[in-house]
Design a protein around this motif. Structure first.
Motif, mmCIF file in Angstrom:
data_model
loop_
_atom_site.group_PDB
_atom_site.id
_atom_site.type_symbol
_atom_site.label_atom_id
_atom_site.label_comp_id
_atom_site.label_asym_id
_atom_site.label_seq_id
_atom_site.Cartn_x
_atom_site.Cartn_y
_atom_site.Cartn_z
ATOM 1 N N GLN A 44 0.862 -1.234 0.070
ATOM 2 C CA GLN A 44 0.205 0.357 0.167
ATOM 3 C C GLN A 44 0.998 1.534 -0.154
ATOM 4 O OE1 GLN A 44 -2.816 -1.785 3.171
ATOM 5 N NE2 GLN A 44 -3.937 -0.493 2.111
ATOM 6 N N ASP A 102 -21.897 -6.238 1.280
ATOM 7 C CA ASP A 102 -20.517 -6.329 2.103
ATOM 8 C C ASP A 102 -19.162 -5.725 1.565
ATOM 9 O OD1 ASP A 102 -20.399 -7.247 -0.521
ATOM 10 O OD2 ASP A 102 -19.570 -9.503 -0.199
ATOM 11 N N GLU A 147 -5.469 1.650 -1.143
ATOM 12 C CA GLU A 147 -6.702 1.366 -0.785
ATOM 13 C C GLU A 147 -7.213 0.657 -1.666
ATOM 14 O OE1 GLU A 147 -7.821 1.085 2.192
ATOM 15 O OE2 GLU A 147 -9.452 0.161 1.648
ATOM 16 N N TRP A 148 -6.204 -1.230 -1.673
ATOM 17 C CA TRP A 148 -6.125 -2.556 -2.587
ATOM 18 C C TRP A 148 -7.373 -1.903 -3.698
ATOM 19 C CZ3 TRP A 148 -2.923 -5.104 -0.408
ATOM 20 C CH2 TRP A 148 -2.240 -4.798 0.564
HETATM 21 C C1 GBH Z 1 -7.660 -4.351 6.777
HETATM 22 O O1 GBH Z 1 -9.204 -4.236 5.641
HETATM 23 C C2 GBH Z 1 -6.909 -4.038 6.156
HETATM 24 O O2 GBH Z 1 -5.584 -4.347 6.770
HETATM 25 C C3 GBH Z 1 -6.317 -3.009 5.583
HETATM 26 O O3 GBH Z 1 -4.908 -2.472 4.016
HETATM 27 C C4 GBH Z 1 -7.059 -1.933 4.652
HETATM 28 O O4 GBH Z 1 -5.962 -0.604 4.102
HETATM 29 C C5 GBH Z 1 -7.687 -0.893 6.049
HETATM 30 O O5 GBH Z 1 -8.426 -2.434 6.685
HETATM 31 C C6 GBH Z 1 -9.151 -0.390 5.285
HETATM 32 O O6 GBH Z 1 -10.143 -0.930 4.643
HETATM 33 O O7 GBH Z 1 -16.812 -4.562 3.674
HETATM 34 O O8 GBH Z 1 -19.056 -3.779 4.251
HETATM 35 O O9 GBH Z 1 -18.240 -5.666 5.426
HETATM 36 C C7 GBH Z 1 -9.865 -4.530 6.459
HETATM 37 C C8 GBH Z 1 -11.086 -4.720 5.373
HETATM 38 C C9 GBH Z 1 -12.857 -4.032 6.385
HETATM 39 C C10 GBH Z 1 -13.280 -5.997 5.764
HETATM 40 C C11 GBH Z 1 -14.353 -4.434 7.113
HETATM 41 C C12 GBH Z 1 -14.403 -6.524 6.003
HETATM 42 C C13 GBH Z 1 -16.726 -5.463 6.526
HETATM 43 C C14 GBH Z 1 -17.185 -3.888 6.027
HETATM 44 N N1 GBH Z 1 -12.324 -4.819 5.667
HETATM 45 N N2 GBH Z 1 -15.052 -4.972 6.506
HETATM 46 S S1 GBH Z 1 -17.932 -4.704 4.868
#
Ligand code: GBH
Length: 477
Positions: free
Chosen positions: A21, A317, A428-429
């Motif tokens: 990142q 999601d 951010e992926w």
């Molecule tokens: C983290 O992922 C990562 O470790 C990081 O690299 C990234 O930048 C950061 O958080 C911000 O995204 O999808 O609506 O059901 C977090 C990934 C975020 C996946 C919350 C599940 C649940 C909400 N997660 N998500 S939703």
């Protein structure tokens, strides 16, 4: 006057990033390609076609970034090592130039009195390993342990905490089931095999690190545990829906890693997808290793209800662009949109979820030290004419969630530290550079770094361990 919340002196204040990142320099220094290079360079996979080719150019600007970390007064900095930078193909030859980069970085941090908390895998699998099956291939777990052992040997005297994996939930389910993350595959059975091989990789790596450095080496894993609410808490069917999500999202990791077993309901709920034959005799003993700290990433909560099969099933999601579900094997659960407020990711803001999660972990694993290894928020920040970046929404998000951590501590949870995600705006992926999580702004044209108000606010917290008011954002003199 209300008394302000205070944390103990030894509470760890940190901030976090991940290699892909922020580093950029994707084809430099002998680095091999990772699944995220391949994925992000494939048209349609990321917003605006963004890639991590340059990112924050941290690979070249690391010294400036270490200065920012030191000036923030952080006790610790959580970084990740890019596996293909130190071992381009994921097996065989290591790359001295890549190892030297991390050796210099962790030494610079330690030299400033900042403890390096190092994650060995934050999603950037060497592409060669993916070509051989990726996390669906059991061999990847053994290769990961060899890589972990080598890193422990190279950096062991400087690293404070070794974290094996970041959020294996994302690696397995977003990578192999919904396909919104690299490698972008969509097969539920493969995703469950990936879950198991990630767990195995973790257990083997913890053993390899301790074999290399001795029992005093601190080992951890970081999980993104899902806090899921029942739409109707008095409905048995909705509560059963919560339990199903809980099994596949949380128990699939907590069970084997901390208790040495996959829960029966997880196996039953997914029996039509896989027979779990990839779990071999002895694996669960390899996986279950004592952890010095359990890392917890928390952002928001989810809400579900039982889905009867009538009408169209909602799938909130956060990745509306994917038809495939990350919820392997589950067809009778519906995700509902959470009421606001929301961040720029569309995730609801619910600090109580942080408290609930930490307290429930404490109740279940009373002797397990915990650490919040990520928490933060994306908002559409603007640069003011005077050059400042006022981000009151982020300040209040951080304030309320850190307060929620304090509340969990008051309830007995042994939370030892908190890491703000993220130090810098970054890649951010699948959302590319359109979502900014940093407490420090990055101008993607000039790559210049500017402290947001939240950075000033966080510096005050780190300096005093007293939770500042949300309007306490003036630079600390
Ligand atoms: C983290 O992922 C990562 O470790 C990081 O690299 C990234 O930048 C950061 O958080 C911000 O995204 O999808 O609506 O059901 C977090 C990934 C975020 C996946 C919350 C599940 C649940 C909400 N997660 N998500 S939703």
């Amino acid at each position: 006057m209300t008394t302000q919340r205070t944390f103990p002196d030894d509470f760890v204040w940190g901030s976090a990033t991940a290699a892909y990142q922020i580093e950029g320099a994707a084809d430099e220094g002998g680095r091999g390609p990772s699944i995220w290079d391949t994925f992000s360079r494939t048209p349609g996979k990321t917003l605006n076609g963004d890639t991590g080719d340059v990112a924050d150019d941290h690979y070249h600007r690391w010294a400036e970034d270490v200065e920012h970390i030191a000036n923030l007064g952080l006790d610790a900095y959580r970084l990740s090592i890019s596996w293909p930078r130190v071992q381009p193909g994921g097996s065989g030859e290591f790359n001295e130039e890549g190892i030297a980069f991390y050796r210099t970085l962790v030494a610079a941090l330690a030299g400033k009195g900042v403890k390096p908390v190092v994650t060995l895998y934050h999603w950037d699998l060497p592409q060669e390993l993916e070509d051989a099956g990726g996390w669906v291939n059991r061999d990847t777990a053994y290769l990961f342990a060899e890589y972990a052992r080598r890193m422990a040997r190279e950096l062991g005297d400087t690293v404070d905490v070794w974290t094996t994996l970041n959020e294996p939930w994302c690696s397995a389910y977003l990578g192999y089931a919904s396909g919104v993350h690299a490698p972008g595959r969509t097969d539920g059975a493969d995703a469950l095999a990936a879950v198991h091989h990630l767990n195995l990789a973790h257990g083997l790596a913890v053993q390899a690190i301790r074999a290399e450095l001795g029992p005093q080496a601190k080992a951890s894993i970081t999980l993104n545990l899902h806090v899921t609410r029942a739409d109707d808490p008095s409905s048995e069917a909705d509560l059963a829906a919560v339990r199903k999500i809980d099994a596949v999202a949380n128990e699939a990791f907590l069970g084997p890693i901390l208790e040495g077993a996959y829960p029966e309901d997880l196996l039953a709920n997914t029996a039509h997808v896989t027979d779990w034959a990839f779990v071999q005799d002895g694996d669960l003993d390899e996986i279950r290793q004592p952890l010095d700290v359990l890392g917890v990433n928390y952002y928001s909560t989810g809400r579900v209800r039982h889905f009867s099969g009538e009408g169209e099933r909602q799938q909130a999601d956060g990745h509306a662009d994917s038809d495939a579900s990350p919820w392997v094997g589950i067809t009778d659960v519906e995700f509902l949109p959470q009421p606001g407020p929301h961040t720029a990711m569309g995730w609801n803001i619910e600090p109580q979820g942080m408290t609930d999660l930490l307290v429930s972990l404490h109740e279940r694993f009373p002797h397990q030290p915990l650490m919040v290894t990520e928490n933060g928020a994306a908002f559409a920040d603007e640069v003011s004419p005077d050059g400042a970046v006022h981000d009151p929404l982020r300040v209040s998000y951080l304030h309320d969630h850190i307060d929620a951590v304090g509340e969990a501590r008051d309830a007995g949870a042994d939370v030892r530290g908190y890491f703000a995600w993220s130090l810098l705006d970054n890649f951010e992926w699948s959302y590319g550079y359109e979502r900014r999580f940093g407490i420090i702004r990055v101008d993607y044209d000039t790559l210049e770094r500017t402290w947001k108000d939240s950075a000033h606010w966080y510096r005050r917290l780190a300096a005093t361990s007293v939770l500042p008011d949300v309007d306490d954002v003036a630079p600390l003199s």
